[in-house]
Design a protein around this motif. Structure first.
Motif, mmCIF file in Angstrom:
data_model
loop_
_atom_site.group_PDB
_atom_site.id
_atom_site.type_symbol
_atom_site.label_atom_id
_atom_site.label_comp_id
_atom_site.label_asym_id
_atom_site.label_seq_id
_atom_site.Cartn_x
_atom_site.Cartn_y
_atom_site.Cartn_z
ATOM 1 N N PHE A 295 0.728 16.783 19.026
ATOM 2 C CA PHE A 295 1.219 17.530 20.128
ATOM 3 C C PHE A 295 1.777 18.795 19.980
ATOM 4 C CE2 PHE A 295 4.955 17.870 22.879
ATOM 5 C CZ PHE A 295 4.206 17.977 24.211
ATOM 6 N N MET A 296 2.488 19.050 18.804
ATOM 7 C CA MET A 296 3.076 20.379 18.704
ATOM 8 C C MET A 296 1.950 21.350 18.431
ATOM 9 S SD MET A 296 6.305 20.272 19.040
ATOM 10 C CE MET A 296 6.709 21.633 18.242
ATOM 11 N N TYR A 297 0.998 21.073 17.619
ATOM 12 C CA TYR A 297 -0.033 21.951 17.391
ATOM 13 C C TYR A 297 -0.758 22.098 18.725
ATOM 14 C CZ TYR A 297 -3.878 24.162 15.129
ATOM 15 O OH TYR A 297 -4.821 25.241 14.677
ATOM 16 N N TRP A 298 -1.129 21.494 19.531
ATOM 17 C CA TRP A 298 -1.768 21.911 20.780
ATOM 18 C C TRP A 298 -0.468 22.713 21.580
ATOM 19 C CZ3 TRP A 298 -6.730 21.579 22.454
ATOM 20 C CH2 TRP A 298 -7.537 20.872 21.744
ATOM 21 N N GLN A 299 0.528 22.228 21.638
ATOM 22 C CA GLN A 299 1.369 23.444 22.123
ATOM 23 C C GLN A 299 1.248 24.874 21.396
ATOM 24 O OE1 GLN A 299 3.477 23.152 24.589
ATOM 25 N NE2 GLN A 299 3.491 21.173 25.177
ATOM 26 N N ILE A 300 0.992 25.023 20.240
ATOM 27 C CA ILE A 300 0.921 26.156 19.779
ATOM 28 C C ILE A 300 -0.454 26.844 20.106
ATOM 29 C CG2 ILE A 300 0.623 27.388 17.181
ATOM 30 C CD1 ILE A 300 2.258 25.245 15.832
ATOM 31 N N LEU A 301 -1.581 26.007 20.258
ATOM 32 C CA LEU A 301 -2.910 26.489 20.507
ATOM 33 C C LEU A 301 -2.727 26.951 22.065
ATOM 34 C CD1 LEU A 301 -5.520 23.834 19.440
ATOM 35 C CD2 LEU A 301 -5.292 26.264 18.554
ATOM 36 N N LYS A 302 -1.930 26.113 23.173
ATOM 37 C CA LYS A 302 -1.786 26.872 24.244
ATOM 38 C C LYS A 302 -1.130 28.126 24.318
ATOM 39 C CE LYS A 302 0.708 25.417 28.609
ATOM 40 N NZ LYS A 302 1.506 24.596 29.302
ATOM 41 N N ILE A 340 -10.181 15.795 32.692
ATOM 42 C CA ILE A 340 -10.240 17.423 32.086
ATOM 43 C C ILE A 340 -9.480 18.099 32.982
ATOM 44 C CG2 ILE A 340 -12.143 19.035 31.823
ATOM 45 C CD1 ILE A 340 -13.721 16.964 30.729
ATOM 46 N N SER A 341 -9.669 17.941 34.289
ATOM 47 C CA SER A 341 -8.891 18.698 35.252
ATOM 48 C C SER A 341 -7.558 18.571 34.988
ATOM 49 C CB SER A 341 -9.287 18.432 36.872
ATOM 50 O OG SER A 341 -10.801 18.491 36.886
ATOM 51 N N THR A 342 -6.901 17.579 34.989
ATOM 52 C CA THR A 342 -5.421 17.342 34.509
ATOM 53 C C THR A 342 -4.887 18.211 33.388
ATOM 54 O OG1 THR A 342 -5.314 15.087 35.534
ATOM 55 C CG2 THR A 342 -3.516 15.761 34.166
ATOM 56 N N ILE A 343 -5.745 17.942 32.184
ATOM 57 C CA ILE A 343 -5.486 18.794 31.196
ATOM 58 C C ILE A 343 -5.731 20.208 31.429
ATOM 59 C CG2 ILE A 343 -6.528 19.420 28.672
ATOM 60 C CD1 ILE A 343 -7.375 16.322 28.387
ATOM 61 N N GLN A 344 -6.649 20.676 32.198
ATOM 62 C CA GLN A 344 -6.645 22.326 32.679
ATOM 63 C C GLN A 344 -5.585 22.719 33.274
ATOM 64 O OE1 GLN A 344 -10.347 22.323 34.350
ATOM 65 N NE2 GLN A 344 -11.583 23.137 32.621
ATOM 66 N N ARG A 345 -4.922 21.833 34.263
ATOM 67 C CA ARG A 345 -3.798 22.255 34.937
ATOM 68 C C ARG A 345 -2.604 22.467 34.116
ATOM 69 N NH1 ARG A 345 -5.606 18.554 38.974
ATOM 70 N NH2 ARG A 345 -4.383 16.848 37.990
ATOM 71 N N TRP A 346 -2.483 21.577 33.100
ATOM 72 C CA TRP A 346 -1.484 21.873 32.034
ATOM 73 C C TRP A 346 -1.507 22.996 31.140
ATOM 74 C CZ3 TRP A 346 -2.076 21.380 26.582
ATOM 75 C CH2 TRP A 346 -1.168 21.521 25.989
ATOM 76 N N TRP A 347 -2.894 23.146 30.905
ATOM 77 C CA TRP A 347 -3.212 24.083 29.907
ATOM 78 C C TRP A 347 -2.806 25.613 30.539
ATOM 79 C CZ3 TRP A 347 -4.427 23.978 24.883
ATOM 80 C CH2 TRP A 347 -4.933 25.190 24.300
ATOM 81 N N PHE A 348 -3.353 25.820 31.671
ATOM 82 C CA PHE A 348 -3.128 27.001 32.280
ATOM 83 C C PHE A 348 -1.854 27.291 32.931
ATOM 84 C CE2 PHE A 348 -7.693 26.535 32.651
ATOM 85 C CZ PHE A 348 -8.014 27.409 31.773
ATOM 86 N N ARG A 349 -0.658 26.194 32.922
ATOM 87 C CA ARG A 349 0.440 26.356 33.546
ATOM 88 C C ARG A 349 1.384 27.398 32.752
ATOM 89 N NH1 ARG A 349 2.953 20.527 34.249
ATOM 90 N NH2 ARG A 349 3.095 20.737 32.121
#
Length: 349
Positions: A295-302, A340-349
């Protein structure tokens, strides 16, 4: 109106100071074409001045760059004036002597002299040497870690030391440029973090912390560390040992290749960082899974996707992944469109 212009210029100055010049290939070309004496090229105030000129030319033409102060120009002109003093008249010599006495008196009263003025230059050199030493050590240890014939215990220890060395190098670079928070309270620390959180050094610092504290050994994650260390070492060698015969014989071609392929190394690093993210997701199915680290690493990727220092490379890599994956999902697994749409909304937020 004047106050608004001043505030806007302050923001532009902060943006120019925070810009990642080392990862912009145009800066290396621009700096190599600046013809100034070597003793001036090592001075931080001169380098900062030309960095602002570069930022004004290529990034933000609205930035106002003030000319270098007369004190710095007089200090830099002092050696050349001493060499050409044989052709000066006796009246010029006599007028210079009272000026030196006055400067000595002013130094006693104001606390400034020619000796402290040279300290920032030596300090800057020490910082560069320390960064070179640490990154050269990181490069050797990282190569030792991924070498197939290295014993497992030694390889795992070298793996951790590579990330630890890069974390220390990044933290030292942050301290050298931005210093420490003005005060150790929540407000001051938040203001300091808002300044450094989008920088390349801070991103590498938290990237390395993620793997130093992990029991999962992903040698693939050493690729960004190797690329960063190689870039720092090559730039230092080329700038400080270009006249060495040993450098010209064995290292010049490699260093020139690294400096001319910085963009390629950054693309490779971004692709490796994204690949590590998917490897961590796959590792959740094994006994070595670490949900918090993933989870922390995907926050870093974001953060890498949105930070100016890494955004262009990560956005390009994710665009290629989307062009490849989205058609396959729509054709063979349309039920994945909603998650995938839910993940994209979190990603671009």
């Amino acid at each position: 109106m004047g106050g608004g212009d001043e505030d806007q210029q302050k923001l532009k100055s902060v943006a120019a100071a925070a810009y990642d010049y080392e990862n912009d290939p145009r800066w290396a070309d621009y700096w190599s074409n600046i013809l100034i004496p070597p003793h001036m090229a090592s001075r931080p105030d001169v380098v900062d001045h030309f960095k602002r000129k570069f930022y004004q030319r290529y990034i933000d033409p609205g930035l106002v760059v003030e000319p270098m102060t007369t004190s710095s120009s007089s200090q830099s002109a002092r050696p050349s004036a001493a060499q050409s003093s044989s052709s000066s008249s006796s009246s010029t010599t006599s007028s210079n002597q009272p000026r030196q006495r006055n400067s000595g008196q002013a130094s006693r009263t104001s606390g400034t002299s020619t000796t402290p003025a040279s300290n920032p230059t030596s300090l800057r050199w020490d910082r560069q040497t320390i960064q070179f030493s640490v990154n050269a050590w990181v490069f050797v240890v990282a190569v030792l870690s991924i070498f197939p014939l290295t014993p497992t215990n030694l390889s795992n220890r070298a793996y951790r030391l590579s990330f630890l060395g890069t974390a220390c190098s990044s933290l030292y670079a942050l301290y050298s440029v931005y210093g420490k928070p003005r005060a150790w309270n929540l407000q001051a620390v938040q203001a300091w973090l808002q300044t450094v959180i989008v920088t390349n050094d801070f991103i590498y610092f938290i990237y390395c912390l993620t793997f130093v504290t992990s029991h999962l050994y992903l040698k693939f994650s050493l690729i960004p560390v190797l690329c960063r260390a190689l870039d720092h070492v090559a730039k230092f060698l080329r700038r400080n040992f270009s006249r060495s015969s040993l450098y010209r014989k064995y290292l010049e071609e490699a260093c020139v290749w690294v400096e001319s392929n910085v963009t390629t190394l950054n693309i490779l690093s971004s692709q490796a960082e994204i690949g590590v993210g998917f490897l961590l997701v796959v590792s959740l199915l094994s006994w070595q899974r670490n949900i918090i680290q993933t989870f922390m690493y995907w926050q870093i990727l974001k953060l890498m996707y949105h930070a100016p220092a890494t955004a262009s490379y990560h956005q390009s890599a994710w665009a290629k992944i989307g062009m490849l994956v989205i058609p396959l999902v729509q054709r063979y697994a349309p039920f994945l469109n909603t998650p995938i749409s839910t993940i994209q909304r979190w990603w671009f937020r």
